[in-house]
Structures are given as C-alpha cells and as structure tokens.
Scaffold this motif. Structure first.
Motif, PDB file in Angstrom:
ATOM      1  N   ARG A 168     -79.559 -61.593  82.459  1.00 30.38           N
ATOM      2  CA  ARG A 168     -78.299 -60.957  82.053  1.00 30.38           C
ATOM      3  C   ARG A 168     -77.704 -60.142  83.191  1.00 30.38           C
ATOM      4  O   ARG A 168     -76.498 -60.217  83.466  1.00 30.38           O
ATOM      5  CB  ARG A 168     -78.537 -60.047  80.853  1.00 30.38           C
ATOM      6  CG  ARG A 168     -77.280 -59.323  80.359  1.00 30.38           C
ATOM      7  CD  ARG A 168     -77.630 -58.027  79.660  1.00 30.38           C
ATOM      8  NE  ARG A 168     -78.287 -57.075  80.549  1.00 30.38           N
ATOM      9  CZ  ARG A 168     -78.838 -55.932  80.135  1.00 30.38           C
ATOM     10  NH1 ARG A 168     -78.828 -55.614  78.856  1.00 30.38           N
ATOM     11  NH2 ARG A 168     -79.400 -55.108  81.016  1.00 30.38           N
ATOM     12  N   ASP A 194     -73.618 -69.009  82.545  1.00 23.95           N
ATOM     13  CA  ASP A 194     -74.083 -70.089  81.652  1.00 23.95           C
ATOM     14  C   ASP A 194     -75.571 -69.951  81.354  1.00 23.95           C
ATOM     15  O   ASP A 194     -76.017 -70.169  80.213  1.00 23.95           O
ATOM     16  CB  ASP A 194     -73.790 -71.454  82.279  1.00 23.95           C
ATOM     17  CG  ASP A 194     -72.310 -71.810  82.243  1.00 23.95           C
ATOM     18  OD1 ASP A 194     -71.574 -71.153  81.478  1.00 23.95           O
ATOM     19  OD2 ASP A 194     -71.903 -72.722  82.980  1.00 23.95           O
ATOM     20  N   ALA A 195     -76.362 -69.585  82.370  1.00 23.26           N
ATOM     21  CA  ALA A 195     -77.797 -69.396  82.159  1.00 23.26           C
ATOM     22  C   ALA A 195     -78.043 -68.259  81.181  1.00 23.26           C
ATOM     23  O   ALA A 195     -78.921 -68.346  80.302  1.00 23.26           O
ATOM     24  CB  ALA A 195     -78.488 -69.104  83.491  1.00 23.26           C
ATOM     25  N   TYR A 196     -77.262 -67.193  81.305  1.00 23.14           N
ATOM     26  CA  TYR A 196     -77.398 -66.067  80.383  1.00 23.14           C
ATOM     27  C   TYR A 196     -76.998 -66.467  78.966  1.00 23.14           C
ATOM     28  O   TYR A 196     -77.686 -66.116  77.992  1.00 23.14           O
ATOM     29  CB  TYR A 196     -76.535 -64.910  80.881  1.00 23.14           C
ATOM     30  CG  TYR A 196     -76.218 -63.867  79.838  1.00 23.14           C
ATOM     31  CD1 TYR A 196     -77.215 -63.040  79.328  1.00 23.14           C
ATOM     32  CD2 TYR A 196     -74.914 -63.705  79.354  1.00 23.14           C
ATOM     33  CE1 TYR A 196     -76.920 -62.079  78.363  1.00 23.14           C
ATOM     34  CE2 TYR A 196     -74.616 -62.755  78.394  1.00 23.14           C
ATOM     35  CZ  TYR A 196     -75.619 -61.948  77.901  1.00 23.14           C
ATOM     36  OH  TYR A 196     -75.334 -61.012  76.947  1.00 23.14           O
ATOM     37  N   LEU A 197     -75.909 -67.226  78.831  1.00 27.22           N
ATOM     38  CA  LEU A 197     -75.423 -67.615  77.508  1.00 27.22           C
ATOM     39  C   LEU A 197     -76.397 -68.523  76.770  1.00 27.22           C
ATOM     40  O   LEU A 197     -76.566 -68.421  75.543  1.00 27.22           O
ATOM     41  CB  LEU A 197     -74.062 -68.314  77.639  1.00 27.22           C
ATOM     42  CG  LEU A 197     -72.851 -67.412  77.900  1.00 27.22           C
ATOM     43  CD1 LEU A 197     -71.618 -68.261  78.179  1.00 27.22           C
ATOM     44  CD2 LEU A 197     -72.605 -66.490  76.709  1.00 27.22           C
ATOM     45  N   THR A 198     -77.030 -69.414  77.495  1.00 30.20           N
ATOM     46  CA  THR A 198     -77.908 -70.385  76.838  1.00 30.20           C
ATOM     47  C   THR A 198     -79.339 -69.868  76.651  1.00 30.20           C
ATOM     48  O   THR A 198     -79.985 -70.175  75.644  1.00 30.20           O
ATOM     49  CB  THR A 198     -77.952 -71.693  77.650  1.00 30.20           C
ATOM     50  OG1 THR A 198     -78.363 -71.405  78.997  1.00 30.20           O
ATOM     51  CG2 THR A 198     -76.590 -72.353  77.674  1.00 30.20           C
ATOM     52  N   ARG A 199     -79.812 -69.053  77.591  1.00 31.40           N
ATOM     53  CA  ARG A 199     -81.229 -68.667  77.569  1.00 31.40           C
ATOM     54  C   ARG A 199     -81.498 -67.266  77.029  1.00 31.40           C
ATOM     55  O   ARG A 199     -82.602 -66.998  76.535  1.00 31.40           O
ATOM     56  CB  ARG A 199     -81.805 -68.770  78.983  1.00 31.40           C
ATOM     57  CG  ARG A 199     -81.774 -70.184  79.568  1.00 31.40           C
ATOM     58  CD  ARG A 199     -82.145 -70.190  81.041  1.00 31.40           C
ATOM     59  NE  ARG A 199     -83.448 -69.551  81.283  1.00 31.40           N
ATOM     60  CZ  ARG A 199     -83.908 -69.269  82.503  1.00 31.40           C
ATOM     61  NH1 ARG A 199     -83.164 -69.557  83.571  1.00 31.40           N
ATOM     62  NH2 ARG A 199     -85.089 -68.703  82.649  1.00 31.40           N
ATOM     63  N   ARG A 239     -78.606 -64.641  75.743  1.00 30.43           N
ATOM     64  CA  ARG A 239     -77.723 -63.975  74.772  1.00 30.43           C
ATOM     65  C   ARG A 239     -78.090 -64.270  73.326  1.00 30.43           C
ATOM     66  O   ARG A 239     -78.031 -63.360  72.482  1.00 30.43           O
ATOM     67  CB  ARG A 239     -76.255 -64.333  75.036  1.00 30.43           C
ATOM     68  CG  ARG A 239     -75.302 -63.460  74.226  1.00 30.43           C
ATOM     69  CD  ARG A 239     -73.839 -63.816  74.410  1.00 30.43           C
ATOM     70  NE  ARG A 239     -72.998 -62.903  73.656  1.00 30.43           N
ATOM     71  CZ  ARG A 239     -72.782 -62.990  72.346  1.00 30.43           C
ATOM     72  NH1 ARG A 239     -73.370 -63.971  71.641  1.00 30.43           N
ATOM     73  NH2 ARG A 239     -72.012 -62.116  71.717  1.00 30.43           N
ATOM     74  N   PRO A 240     -78.454 -65.511  72.948  1.00 35.84           N
ATOM     75  CA  PRO A 240     -78.822 -65.749  71.544  1.00 35.84           C
ATOM     76  C   PRO A 240     -79.984 -64.864  71.086  1.00 35.84           C
ATOM     77  O   PRO A 240     -79.985 -64.381  69.946  1.00 35.84           O
ATOM     78  CB  PRO A 240     -79.205 -67.231  71.538  1.00 35.84           C
ATOM     79  CG  PRO A 240     -78.428 -67.825  72.660  1.00 35.84           C
ATOM     80  CD  PRO A 240     -78.418 -66.774  73.720  1.00 35.84           C
ATOM     81  N   GLN A 241     -80.950 -64.627  71.966  1.00 36.39           N
ATOM     82  CA  GLN A 241     -82.080 -63.762  71.610  1.00 36.39           C
ATOM     83  C   GLN A 241     -81.628 -62.318  71.404  1.00 36.39           C
ATOM     84  O   GLN A 241     -82.045 -61.644  70.457  1.00 36.39           O
ATOM     85  CB  GLN A 241     -83.143 -63.806  72.709  1.00 36.39           C
ATOM     86  CG  GLN A 241     -83.692 -65.190  73.014  1.00 36.39           C
ATOM     87  CD  GLN A 241     -84.598 -65.161  74.229  1.00 36.39           C
ATOM     88  OE1 GLN A 241     -85.162 -64.133  74.590  1.00 36.39           O
ATOM     89  NE2 GLN A 241     -84.734 -66.317  74.887  1.00 36.39           N
TER      90      GLN A 241
END
Length: 300
Positions: free
Chosen positions: A136, A191-196, A198-200
């Motif tokens: 992040r 994109d890496a933050y959004l997929t890996r 942010r959902p958590q």
C-alpha cells in the motif's frame, strides 16, 4: 454585529460557498480566534468598532512578539484578518473595510526542496514488497511522485477516480477537479495494491469508496500518509528533511529539468496562476548553469 456572530458567519461562508478544506478552515479559525481574543482585550465587542488604526495596532502587536513570528506566519495572519473584513463589507454587515490599506509583509522567496532522482528511487523502493502495508505504501508513494498530487488529494481519492485508464482525476483546492497522467510504474503499484491488499483491508472496516485504507480498514488520513513518507525516508537513509510536499516539489522540478513547459506543469499541479509554478524554474536554473559551464567553450 457581535464579533462571535460575525466570525461564525464568515466560517460558514468559507466552508459552504468556497468549499475550502478542513485544514484551511481550521487555520482561519485559529488565526481569527486569536484576533478576536486580542480585540476583547482592547474592549472591542462589535465589528463596527474596528478601525484601520485598530487593525494596525493588532498587526504591530503581533509583529513585536518575542520571539518574533516568521514572515510567512504574519502574512497568513494578515490574510485571514483581511479576508474576514472584506467579507463583512461585501455582505453589507459593515460599510467599510478597515484593512483596505493593509499591506502584507514581504516574505523571503524560498526555493522548494526537491529530492534528486536517485533519492526518489530509494524512497519509492523503501516499503517492503512482502508486507501488505508495504505494498500500500509503495502505491501511495508512486502515485504522489507520478502525479504531483498533494497528500490531501491522494488520501481523498476514491477507487472510481482510477477508472480513466492511464489518467487520474484529482480534486484540489476549492474542490476543483483536474485530470493528470499516471505513469506505468505508479499504475502497476496501485494495481498490485488493489488486487492483493485493499480487499483485505476493506474487510476489516466499514464499506468505503476511498482508495487508500489504513490497517483497520478506515480511510487513510493525512497524518498517516505523512508517517508513511517519513518512515520511507528514514528507511532510505535520506538525511535531508522530507515533508508531505517533498514528492510534489520533486515531481515539478524533475519535469522542468526534463524540458517540460512551465504552463504544462502549472496545469498538472493545479496552480491557479503560473506565477506560483515559476518558483520551480529557479531550481532548474542550477541545472541549466551546469550544462552551460560544461558545454560552452568559453563558459569558464
């Protein structure tokens, strides 16, 4: 009008009609509360009792403080007082503006502090790619440097603001919107933050559209973003002062050093006047001078 009522009317005006940020409104409130406290000490209780001589006495009193205030602080205080009195005159609350002849103090023109490109690369590489919050933080830092966004603008981003492909929608001062490009490095980090990650983080808190979230799922605050920048600077062993605006300054400086037109940089930064942007051209003069000395046969 009584002073407290007049102040509350002005603060409502700058909040609702001018759409200023909470940070700006807090600064106005702090400055003007100090002004009203001083007026109370002078037994001034209504706006109609404030004359140019009263205003001048207040500024003189503040200028003579020990230790003396910085020129920038005094200029901001004068601006707050002037804005309030102009509002009272414009709204017909008072007939005259007692600050009409008030002149702001001359402030030294400071060159913005920018990092070198090598320092920026170290700063951006500081967060751990193995740690979710590090991913992040890398996304936040890459985005700040890629777009020149203010920290307040970055933490106010919604996920939908990224829906423009390789450009980003930013909301600046006065809620003015601007579109800025996003480079491939920043886009990949986001994109890496959004997929890996942010959902958590989102699963830990209440539903929010904000792009950057804290460890507990709440929107990331300006203060937390500042701590991210400071921690990255320490990890990167950057000894010079790194403030929340440092990446924005570096963004502008490196663009101009790379040959970008000052008006393009003005648009990207969201400056209302090109004069504000031109301070960065003084930084680039050092680069031009070095090139001239090393390239011109009769420069030395």
């Amino acid at each position: 009008m009584q002073l407290d009522r007049a102040l509350n009317a002005y603060l409502r005006h700058v909040t609702i009609e001018r759409g200023l940020s909470e940070h700006s409104i807090a600064a106005y409130r702090r400055d003007l509360n100090g002004y009203l406290d001083w007026l109370a000490e002078q037994e001034v209780s209504e706006t109609g009792e404030i004359t140019p001589a009263v205003v001048a006495a207040f500024i003189a009193d503040r200028s003579a403080a020990d230790p003396p205030p910085a020129a920038t602080s005094l200029a901001r205080l004068q601006s707050s007082v002037r804005g309030w009195h102009r509002f009272l005159a414009r709204e017909g609350i008072e007939q005259d503006d007692p600050t009409g002849r008030l002149r702001p103090p001359k402030t030294p023109r400071r060159l913005p502090k920018a990092l070198t490109i090598e320092q920026v690369e170290r700063l951006l590489g500081a967060p751990s790619p193995e740690d979710p919050l590090g991913i992040r933080d890398r996304a936040l830092l890459e985005l700040l440097y890629a777009t020149g966004a203010r920290v307040s603008e970055a933490v106010s981003l919604d996920v939908d603001d990224l829906a423009y492909g390789d450009v980003l929608r930013l909301r600046g001062k006065g809620d003015k919107e601007r579109i800025v490009p996003v480079g491939s490095y920043a886009r990949a980090a986001v994109d890496a933050y959004l997929t890996r990650v942010r959902p958590q983080l989102a699963a830990k808190g209440r539903a929010t559209a904000r792009l950057f979230l804290g460890a507990r799922g709440a929107p990331l605050s300006r203060q937390s973003a500042w701590l991210v920048i400071r921690a990255a600077a320490e990890h990167a062993e950057i000894t010079s002062e790194v403030s929340p605006h440092t990446l924005r300054h570096s963004f502008a400086t490196h663009l101009l050093q790379g040959g970008a037109d000052v008006r393009v940089v003005q648009e990207l930064l969201g400056h209302a006047s090109v004069a504000t942007t031109q301070i960065y051209t003084h930084v680039s003069v050092d680069t031009l001078r070095d090139i001239y000395i090393t390239s011109h046969p009769r420069a030395r």
